[in-house]
Motif scaffolding. Structure first.
Motif, mmCIF file in Angstrom:
data_model
loop_
_atom_site.group_PDB
_atom_site.id
_atom_site.type_symbol
_atom_site.label_atom_id
_atom_site.label_comp_id
_atom_site.label_asym_id
_atom_site.label_seq_id
_atom_site.Cartn_x
_atom_site.Cartn_y
_atom_site.Cartn_z
ATOM 1 N N GLU A 24 6.778 -3.727 0.247
ATOM 2 C CA GLU A 24 6.514 -4.966 0.968
ATOM 3 C C GLU A 24 6.960 -6.142 0.095
ATOM 4 O O GLU A 24 7.001 -6.034 -1.139
ATOM 5 C CB GLU A 24 5.016 -5.079 1.277
ATOM 6 C CG GLU A 24 4.633 -6.205 2.197
ATOM 7 C CD GLU A 24 3.155 -6.133 2.585
ATOM 8 O OE1 GLU A 24 2.356 -6.933 2.038
ATOM 9 O OE2 GLU A 24 2.789 -5.261 3.420
ATOM 10 N N ARG B 185 2.400 -12.828 2.937
ATOM 11 C CA ARG B 185 2.916 -11.471 3.097
ATOM 12 C C ARG B 185 3.910 -11.446 4.258
ATOM 13 O O ARG B 185 3.599 -11.866 5.373
ATOM 14 C CB ARG B 185 1.774 -10.481 3.351
ATOM 15 C CG ARG B 185 0.803 -10.332 2.180
ATOM 16 C CD ARG B 185 -0.334 -9.395 2.551
ATOM 17 N NE ARG B 185 0.154 -8.067 2.886
ATOM 18 C CZ ARG B 185 -0.533 -7.181 3.608
ATOM 19 N NH1 ARG B 185 -1.744 -7.484 4.078
ATOM 20 N NH2 ARG B 185 -0.024 -5.994 3.882
ATOM 21 N N THR C 256 6.966 -9.693 6.841
ATOM 22 C CA THR C 256 7.063 -8.515 7.713
ATOM 23 C C THR C 256 8.388 -7.787 7.550
ATOM 24 O O THR C 256 8.817 -7.073 8.470
ATOM 25 C CB THR C 256 6.904 -8.946 9.182
ATOM 26 O OG1 THR C 256 7.944 -9.897 9.503
ATOM 27 C CG2 THR C 256 5.546 -9.574 9.429
ATOM 28 N N GLY D 225 7.122 -14.351 13.650
ATOM 29 C CA GLY D 225 7.188 -12.949 13.265
ATOM 30 C C GLY D 225 7.554 -12.676 11.826
ATOM 31 O O GLY D 225 7.769 -11.512 11.470
ATOM 32 N N LYS E 110 2.808 -12.118 8.083
ATOM 33 C CA LYS E 110 1.733 -11.374 8.736
ATOM 34 C C LYS E 110 0.362 -11.692 8.161
ATOM 35 O O LYS E 110 -0.659 -11.409 8.796
ATOM 36 C CB LYS E 110 1.980 -9.877 8.664
ATOM 37 C CG LYS E 110 2.043 -9.276 7.268
ATOM 38 C CD LYS E 110 2.338 -7.776 7.374
ATOM 39 C CE LYS E 110 2.498 -7.112 6.024
ATOM 40 N NZ LYS E 110 2.827 -5.674 6.137
ATOM 41 N N GLN E 111 0.301 -12.277 6.953
ATOM 42 C CA GLN E 111 -1.006 -12.611 6.373
ATOM 43 C C GLN E 111 -0.814 -13.639 5.262
ATOM 44 O O GLN E 111 0.197 -13.622 4.552
ATOM 45 C CB GLN E 111 -1.683 -11.361 5.800
ATOM 46 C CG GLN E 111 -3.097 -11.607 5.278
ATOM 47 C CD GLN E 111 -3.708 -10.364 4.642
ATOM 48 O OE1 GLN E 111 -3.004 -9.411 4.311
ATOM 49 N NE2 GLN E 111 -5.016 -10.357 4.470
#
Length: 638
Positions: free
Chosen positions: A143, A234, A236, A305, A308-309
């Motif tokens: 990630e 974070r 995607t 998109g 995500k966090q």
């Protein structure tokens, strides 16, 4: 005709060991690439960091290292660079610790062109690229996280904040994230002067360098040493996109870019990595003139998109300040004495406290001693003493007293935008005027602090134009290329020195209707303190000792040099309403001797996050003239 000559040139550039069959296949690949217009595709242009010129027609690569290009004119010709890159892939150079085959040196280009042209492995064998794949395996990528340490005025490279990318491992958790690696871009300099860094950075005076370092080193640097809260976004990105990003990072490892403070900086070039990773992103196109880290974070956060966090991680200094809130003044002194080894954990002042309070002072004493050691601000605590603090704390049967530091209500990507324009009306020395003001970047003390570092003002190229009733045309009221103010409260644990510097041209009042522009450089050190009962800088009183140099033909000897104190009080009356009351008295005793005094009340009321009203009332003296001033303005952020 041009195409045949270029193919001939490419064939001449092939290594001697390349056969006629290889040459024939190269010509086939070049023909396919031209038919597909691959050199004009965004993916290829992103791999070359090609951008249009701002001031004239044409494109060029932002990379300034000749080793980044295979074609002699590759910096300016994407087609020539594509075809020279294809030719280089036929090289039979064997990879060593010091030499890479071009397929490995430009591994992201290789894999993209392979996907578009479907290389025949029998005619163009793929190289193993062991060094790259060993490096990738050591990163264990799963990630990618965009990390934003907040602004820090005492580091010139981080006055606006900083961004980096963290490569998170597959089995990484909250306890092992520090073992990840980070990708960053920064100026290759040890410069400590913010002014020198800004000036040289304006003109590309430093080499820009991509680096990959263990993340824990960056955390120690940003969170402990520089008192900077950290925000993590974070992303995607898919496994395929992460591989593209890492391949391109590998390509950029030895590449030099000229570092420019405003545009080609840390934040801008990390966006270019994301554009390579996920084709279709158009992040850098939003920053043609300048790229402020908080603006680039905003661009990432607002891209549908992509995030995500979002995670907030307070700095060590922030945690210590929240620990202090739970203690009364006597307990604070005990904790500080423990940290400074003036007393031991067995001291009666510690043992007399209730168990929970003992835990709090022991934890604070340890944290503060460790902080002082990390920052080098105090004498390093004896390891045996630190061990005694931990042992004493372990004997107390109470849970950890580390406070749950609340996440700020406004994230960096949610604060006001960094450019501002203002339309105002006012009175000056009995005359009415309209004023237009423009500040390209970035934040001042009266702006809403949501998403910004409180007490940090950084403005570049602020300018104001006035039209006085009954007069023709506009006049430039001031032009300030640089205006920085650090207003950082002190207490018994933290002892920062506030400071300020202002450089630009402003109107100087010599007499009624006699106000020529003069060059002014003003600044000096200061001290600031929270008002009793106030936390987080919501109400601060402060003072500076200022020195000022004015240069203008109207002064005796064409200059005036003076100094004097200024004092003030800045407070938030509500979440929307801020007030700053200050007084300044300077005596110019060298050159054009005169007195300069001012009493000013500034107010800001936020209408929305991107708009505010401001009211300024003033009483000023220059030479022997006194006058009153008032201005009401509407400020819009964009």
């Amino acid at each position: 005709m041009r195409g045949r000559w270029l193919l001939l040139l490419l064939s001449m550039c092939l290594p001697p060991a390349v056969s006629a069959a290889d040459n024939a296949y190269l010509q086939e690949l070049v023909a396919q690439a031209r038919a597909k217009h691959l050199a004009q595709r965004p993916e290829w242009l992103n791999l070359l960091h090609f951008k249009p010129y701002v001031y004239r027609p044409g494109w060029r690569s932002l990379a300034d290292d000749p080793d980044f290009f295979n074609a002699p004119n590759g910096k300016h010709d994407a087609q020539a660079e594509l075809e020279a890159t294809l030719a280089s892939f036929f090289s039979n150079i064997q990879e060593t610790d010091k030499v890479q085959n071009p397929q490995c040196r430009f591994i992201a280009r290789y894999h993209w062109l392979k996907g578009e042209l479907h290389f025949d492995p029998a005619r163009l064998p793929e190289q193993p690229c062991k060094r790259f794949y060993q490096w990738r395996a050591s990163l264990d990528p799963h990630e990618i996280t965009l990390v934003f340490p907040a602004a820090y005025l005492n580091n010139p490279a981080s006055m606006y904040g900083h961004t980096l990318l963290r490569v998170d491992g597959k089995d990484q958790n909250e306890h092992t994230r520090l073992l990840a690696y980070s990708i960053s871009y920064a100026a290759g300099t040890n410069e400590t002067s913010g002014l020198v860094f800004a000036v040289k950075g304006l003109f590309g005076g430093y080499p820009g360098i991509f680096s990959i370092t263990p993340y824990y080193i960056k955390v120690r640097e940003y969170s402990d040493i520089e008192n900077r809260d950290v925000w993590e976004y974070r992303l995607t990105l898919t496994p395929v996109e992460i591989d593209r990003l890492l391949m391109h990072t590998w390509e950029l490892g030895p590449t030099r870019f000229d570092y420019y403070f405003f545009d080609e900086n840390c934040a801008y070039h990390l966006l270019s990595l994301l554009e390579v990773a996920r084709p279709g992103l158009e992040l850098t196109d939003q920053f043609r003139w300048w790229a402020i880290p908080s603006d680039t974070v905003r661009a990432v956060a607002e891209t549908p998109g992509l995030v995500k966090q979002v995670i907030y991680r307070p700095a060590t200094a922030t945690v210590i300040r929240w620990r202090l809130r739970a203690l009364d003044p006597a307990e604070r002194r005990v904790a500080k004495d423990l940290a400074e080894q003036k007393i031991t954990p067995s001291d009666e002042r510690v043992r007399a406290l209730p168990t929970v309070d003992q835990a709090r002072v022991l934890e604070l004493g340890y944290d503060y001693a460790d902080y002082e050691k990390a920052t080098g601000r105090g004498q390093a605590a004896d390891p045996e003493h630190m061990r005694d603090l931990l042992l004493a704390r372990s004997r107390l049967d109470v849970p950890s007293q580390r406070p749950d530091v609340p996440e700020p209500a406004v994230r960096p990507d949610q604060g006001h935008k960094t450019s501002r324009m203002a339309l105002g009306v006012g009175r000056h020395d009995g005359r009415t005027y309209e004023e237009f003001r423009l500040r390209p970047t970035y934040h001042d003390l009266m702006d809403d602090d949501g998403g910004y570092t409180r007490g940090a003002q950084i403005e570049f190229f602020d300018m104001a134009f006035r039209h006085y009733r009954g007069e023709d045309g506009l006049r430039l009221e001031h032009f300030t290329p640089l205006d920085i103010v650090s207003l950082t409260p002190r207490d018994e644990f933290f002892h920062p020195v506030s400071w300020k510097i202002n450089i630009g041209w402003t109107r100087q009042h010599f007499a009624a209707n006699d106000e020529p522009l003069v060059f002014r450089m003003n600044g000096g050190p200061g001290l600031a303190y929270n008002m009793p009962g106030s936390h987080d800088g919501h109400s601060i009183y402060y003072g500076y000792f200022e020195a000022s140099l004015d240069v203008g033909q109207r002064y005796d000897h064409a200059y005036a040099l003076g100094a004097g104190p200024s004092i003030g009080w800045i407070t938030d009356l509500s979440d929307r309403w801020r007030v700053n009351l200050y007084a300044r008295a300077l005596r110019y005793g060298i050159g054009g001797a005169h007195d300069s005094r001012a009493l000013v009340l500034e107010q800001r009321y936020s209408l929305t996050r991107q708009s505010a009203l401001r009211l300024e009332l003033s009483r000023k003296q220059e030479f022997h003239d006194y006058w009153n001033g008032a201005e009401l303005s509407l400020n819009l952020y964009f």
